[in-house]
Design a protein around this motif. Structure first.
Motif, PDB file in Angstrom:
ATOM      1  N   ILE A 113       0.845  -1.195   0.000  1.00  0.00           N
ATOM      2  CA  ILE A 113       0.000   0.000   0.000  1.00  0.00           C
ATOM      3  C   ILE A 113       0.879   1.243   0.000  1.00  0.00           C
ATOM      4  O   ILE A 113       1.823   1.355   0.784  1.00  0.00           O
ATOM      5  CB  ILE A 113      -0.923  -0.003   1.224  1.00  0.00           C
ATOM      6  N   GLY A 114       0.587   2.192  -0.875  1.00  0.00           N
ATOM      7  CA  GLY A 114       1.360   3.423  -0.949  1.00  0.00           C
ATOM      8  C   GLY A 114       0.920   4.439   0.097  1.00  0.00           C
ATOM      9  O   GLY A 114      -0.267   4.604   0.360  1.00  0.00           O
ATOM     10  N   HIS A 115       1.898   5.130   0.696  1.00  0.00           N
ATOM     11  CA  HIS A 115       1.619   6.143   1.716  1.00  0.00           C
ATOM     12  C   HIS A 115       2.126   7.517   1.313  1.00  0.00           C
ATOM     13  O   HIS A 115       2.090   8.445   2.121  1.00  0.00           O
ATOM     14  CB  HIS A 115       2.258   5.736   3.049  1.00  0.00           C
ATOM     15  N   GLY A 116       2.639   7.657   0.102  1.00  0.00           N
ATOM     16  CA  GLY A 116       3.117   8.951  -0.334  1.00  0.00           C
ATOM     17  C   GLY A 116       4.444   9.330   0.308  1.00  0.00           C
ATOM     18  O   GLY A 116       5.187   8.486   0.801  1.00  0.00           O
ATOM     19  N   TYR A 117       4.739  10.643   0.310  1.00  0.00           N
ATOM     20  CA  TYR A 117       5.986  11.147   0.883  1.00  0.00           C
ATOM     21  C   TYR A 117       5.823  11.259   2.398  1.00  0.00           C
ATOM     22  O   TYR A 117       4.915  11.950   2.882  1.00  0.00           O
ATOM     23  CB  TYR A 117       6.323  12.508   0.283  1.00  0.00           C
ATOM     24  N   MET A 141       7.021   6.341   0.579  1.00  0.00           N
ATOM     25  CA  MET A 141       6.809   5.166   1.421  1.00  0.00           C
ATOM     26  C   MET A 141       5.788   4.241   0.780  1.00  0.00           C
ATOM     27  O   MET A 141       4.716   4.673   0.359  1.00  0.00           O
ATOM     28  CB  MET A 141       6.331   5.609   2.810  1.00  0.00           C
ATOM     29  N   GLY A 142       6.117   2.955   0.693  1.00  0.00           N
ATOM     30  CA  GLY A 142       5.204   1.954   0.156  1.00  0.00           C
ATOM     31  C   GLY A 142       5.201   1.923  -1.364  1.00  0.00           C
ATOM     32  O   GLY A 142       6.096   2.466  -2.016  1.00  0.00           O
ATOM     33  N   ASP A 143       4.170   1.267  -1.922  1.00  0.00           N
ATOM     34  CA  ASP A 143       4.001   1.137  -3.372  1.00  0.00           C
ATOM     35  C   ASP A 143       5.204   0.443  -4.003  1.00  0.00           C
ATOM     36  O   ASP A 143       5.722   0.863  -5.027  1.00  0.00           O
ATOM     37  CB  ASP A 143       3.774   2.504  -4.012  1.00  0.00           C
ATOM     38  N   LYS A 144       5.662  -0.644  -3.366  1.00  0.00           N
ATOM     39  CA  LYS A 144       6.785  -1.423  -3.879  1.00  0.00           C
ATOM     40  C   LYS A 144       6.417  -2.902  -3.916  1.00  0.00           C
ATOM     41  O   LYS A 144       5.622  -3.374  -3.102  1.00  0.00           O
ATOM     42  CB  LYS A 144       8.028  -1.222  -3.002  1.00  0.00           C
ATOM     43  N   SER A 145       6.991  -3.611  -4.860  1.00  0.00           N
ATOM     44  CA  SER A 145       6.734  -5.044  -4.986  1.00  0.00           C
ATOM     45  C   SER A 145       7.459  -5.788  -3.868  1.00  0.00           C
ATOM     46  O   SER A 145       8.667  -5.634  -3.690  1.00  0.00           O
ATOM     47  CB  SER A 145       7.197  -5.550  -6.353  1.00  0.00           C
ATOM     48  N   VAL A 181      -0.746 -10.601   3.463  1.00  0.00           N
ATOM     49  CA  VAL A 181      -0.369 -10.552   2.056  1.00  0.00           C
ATOM     50  C   VAL A 181      -0.243  -9.082   1.656  1.00  0.00           C
ATOM     51  O   VAL A 181      -1.125  -8.284   1.995  1.00  0.00           O
ATOM     52  CB  VAL A 181      -1.413 -11.276   1.181  1.00  0.00           C
ATOM     53  N   PRO A 182       0.812  -8.677   0.976  1.00  0.00           N
ATOM     54  CA  PRO A 182       0.951  -7.267   0.601  1.00  0.00           C
ATOM     55  C   PRO A 182      -0.137  -6.821  -0.359  1.00  0.00           C
ATOM     56  O   PRO A 182      -0.601  -7.589  -1.203  1.00  0.00           O
ATOM     57  CB  PRO A 182       2.340  -7.206  -0.057  1.00  0.00           C
ATOM     58  N   GLY A 183      -0.532  -5.543  -0.224  1.00  0.00           N
ATOM     59  CA  GLY A 183      -1.521  -4.984  -1.131  1.00  0.00           C
ATOM     60  C   GLY A 183      -2.812  -4.596  -0.428  1.00  0.00           C
ATOM     61  O   GLY A 183      -3.112  -5.045   0.683  1.00  0.00           O
ATOM     62  N   HIS A 184      -3.595  -3.750  -1.096  1.00  0.00           N
ATOM     63  CA  HIS A 184      -4.886  -3.331  -0.574  1.00  0.00           C
ATOM     64  C   HIS A 184      -5.970  -4.303  -1.017  1.00  0.00           C
ATOM     65  O   HIS A 184      -5.710  -5.248  -1.790  1.00  0.00           O
ATOM     66  CB  HIS A 184      -5.213  -1.920  -1.070  1.00  0.00           C
ATOM     67  N   LYS A 185      -7.182  -4.096  -0.547  1.00  0.00           N
ATOM     68  CA  LYS A 185      -8.296  -4.943  -0.953  1.00  0.00           C
ATOM     69  C   LYS A 185      -8.563  -4.760  -2.445  1.00  0.00           C
ATOM     70  O   LYS A 185      -8.665  -3.632  -2.922  1.00  0.00           O
ATOM     71  CB  LYS A 185      -9.552  -4.601  -0.153  1.00  0.00           C
ATOM     72  N   GLY A 186      -8.667  -5.850  -3.153  1.00  0.00           N
ATOM     73  CA  GLY A 186      -8.868  -5.795  -4.590  1.00  0.00           C
ATOM     74  C   GLY A 186      -7.582  -5.797  -5.386  1.00  0.00           C
ATOM     75  O   GLY A 186      -7.625  -5.793  -6.622  1.00  0.00           O
ATOM     76  N   ALA A 187      -6.438  -5.800  -4.718  1.00  0.00           N
ATOM     77  CA  ALA A 187      -5.152  -5.777  -5.421  1.00  0.00           C
ATOM     78  C   ALA A 187      -4.852  -7.141  -6.037  1.00  0.00           C
ATOM     79  O   ALA A 187      -5.275  -8.187  -5.533  1.00  0.00           O
ATOM     80  CB  ALA A 187      -4.032  -5.374  -4.467  1.00  0.00           C
ATOM     81  N   TRP A 188      -4.087  -7.129  -7.134  1.00  0.00           N
ATOM     82  CA  TRP A 188      -3.672  -8.369  -7.783  1.00  0.00           C
ATOM     83  C   TRP A 188      -2.377  -8.871  -7.150  1.00  0.00           C
ATOM     84  O   TRP A 188      -1.454  -8.100  -6.900  1.00  0.00           O
ATOM     85  CB  TRP A 188      -3.456  -8.157  -9.274  1.00  0.00           C
ATOM     86  N   VAL A 189      -2.318 -10.164  -6.901  1.00  0.00           N
ATOM     87  CA  VAL A 189      -1.126 -10.801  -6.350  1.00  0.00           C
ATOM     88  C   VAL A 189      -0.837 -12.073  -7.142  1.00  0.00           C
ATOM     89  O   VAL A 189      -1.725 -12.614  -7.820  1.00  0.00           O
ATOM     90  CB  VAL A 189      -1.294 -11.142  -4.850  1.00  0.00           C
ATOM     91  N   THR A 190       0.384 -12.535  -7.067  1.00  0.00           N
ATOM     92  CA  THR A 190       0.765 -13.805  -7.684  1.00  0.00           C
ATOM     93  C   THR A 190       1.087 -14.806  -6.589  1.00  0.00           C
ATOM     94  O   THR A 190       1.776 -14.478  -5.617  1.00  0.00           O
ATOM     95  CB  THR A 190       1.980 -13.641  -8.609  1.00  0.00           C
ATOM     96  N   VAL A 191       0.581 -16.012  -6.744  1.00  0.00           N
ATOM     97  CA  VAL A 191       0.770 -17.078  -5.760  1.00  0.00           C
ATOM     98  C   VAL A 191       1.472 -18.241  -6.456  1.00  0.00           C
ATOM     99  O   VAL A 191       1.009 -18.706  -7.499  1.00  0.00           O
ATOM    100  CB  VAL A 191      -0.578 -17.540  -5.168  1.00  0.00           C
ATOM    101  N   ARG A 192       2.570 -18.690  -5.876  1.00  0.00           N
ATOM    102  CA  ARG A 192       3.323 -19.798  -6.458  1.00  0.00           C
ATOM    103  C   ARG A 192       3.818 -20.725  -5.355  1.00  0.00           C
ATOM    104  O   ARG A 192       3.791 -20.367  -4.177  1.00  0.00           O
ATOM    105  CB  ARG A 192       4.496 -19.281  -7.280  1.00  0.00           C
ATOM    106  N   ASP A 193       4.257 -21.916  -5.751  1.00  0.00           N
ATOM    107  CA  ASP A 193       4.780 -22.872  -4.782  1.00  0.00           C
ATOM    108  C   ASP A 193       5.984 -22.279  -4.059  1.00  0.00           C
ATOM    109  O   ASP A 193       6.828 -21.605  -4.662  1.00  0.00           O
ATOM    110  CB  ASP A 193       5.189 -24.169  -5.481  1.00  0.00           C
ATOM    111  N   ALA A 194       6.074 -22.540  -2.755  1.00  0.00           N
ATOM    112  CA  ALA A 194       7.175 -22.016  -1.960  1.00  0.00           C
ATOM    113  C   ALA A 194       8.501 -22.591  -2.451  1.00  0.00           C
ATOM    114  O   ALA A 194       8.619 -23.794  -2.689  1.00  0.00           O
ATOM    115  CB  ALA A 194       6.967 -22.344  -0.488  1.00  0.00           C
TER     116      ALA A 194
END
Length: 248
Positions: free
Chosen positions: A115-119, A166-170, A194-207
């Motif tokens: 989630i991005g928090h700006g400056y 601050m924030g808004d990074k993978s 899990v990183p991201g806001h509600k509705g955000a896209w994420v990728t899930v893969r085997d550990a």
């Protein structure tokens, strides 16, 4: 190495285990996740699957994007991600994956954009204590103080913690346990954040740092595979009594 999935973060909830203890979980939804393209060593120099998920209006696509999805004969996707896979884990273009790709109890790595928090200043960004409230300090109570030395070396070192964006990074969270999988609703619940806001896209893969369970589908969990197997099993069970009657 199998392919991953593209999921959408719905939010957080909790479930109760067999001992009655509550487990905080993040609910992820996998819907309309299809193979859009296949990268091969002969043509591209590496092996990978390009997956797409979500829906997007054709009017909002570029001409190149429309041609790309038309070639694959799939509906335009809102999110497209590429996953490296082994040579024996390649899927056909147009194949649709579902949450049965994962099994309860296995561990996954989830990547998303925070989630991005700006400056922000150093007190919020790096948890600095700030300067004194009195004794000569005025106006600059929340400043970071000294940032470097005097004439030698006469500069600020790299990676110094300072104010900034601050924030808004993978970011990737590793070794999250899959608590439950609900194929009928397209939901997978993983323990923890899990990183991201509600509705955000994420990728899930085997550990990467955990072994793949033996009951995990290989090369992937495809939608409709179990449904196709169920009628065949029912027909086999129906034929078995008829064969016994003939023998009698």
């Amino acid at each position: 190495m199998r392919t991953g999935l593209i999921a959408q973060k719905l939010g957080m909830s909790r479930v109760f285990d067999v001992d009655g203890k509550h487990v905080p979980v993040t609910v992820l939804k996998v819907d309309n996740c299809q193979v859009v393209a296949v990268q091969t060593k002969e043509k591209n120099g590496y092996t990978a699957l390009q997956l797409g998920a979500g829906e997007k209006k054709a009017t909002r696509l570029t001409k190149a994007e429309r041609g790309h999805f038309a070639k694959a004969k799939v509906e335009p996707k809102r999110k497209v991600v590429e996953f490296r896979v082994d040579d024996d884990k390649i899927l056909e273009v147009g194949a649709e994956l579902c949450v049965s790709h994962f099994v309860a109890g296995q561990y996954v790595d989830v990547t998303g954009v925070t989630i991005g928090h700006g400056y922000q200043g150093v007190m919020k960004r790096w948890n600095f204590g700030g300067l004194r409230a009195t004794h000569g300090v005025s106006v600059s109570h929340r400043s970071l103080g000294s940032t470097g030395m005097r004439q030698d070396p006469g500069r600020v070192f790299k990676n110094k913690k300072m104010p900034g964006h601050m924030g808004d990074k993978s970011r990737t969270v590793i070794n999250l346990r899959v608590v439950s999988v609900e194929p009928e609703h397209g939901l997978v619940m993983v323990e923890g954040l899990v990183p991201g806001h509600k509705g955000a896209w994420v990728t899930v893969r085997d550990a990467v740092k955990k072994k793949l369970p033996k009951d995990a589908p290989v090369p992937a969990g495809l939608k409709g595979k179990k449904e196709a197997a169920a009628p065949a099993a029912a027909e086999a069970s129906a034929e078995a009594p008829a064969a016994d009657q003939k023998e009698g």
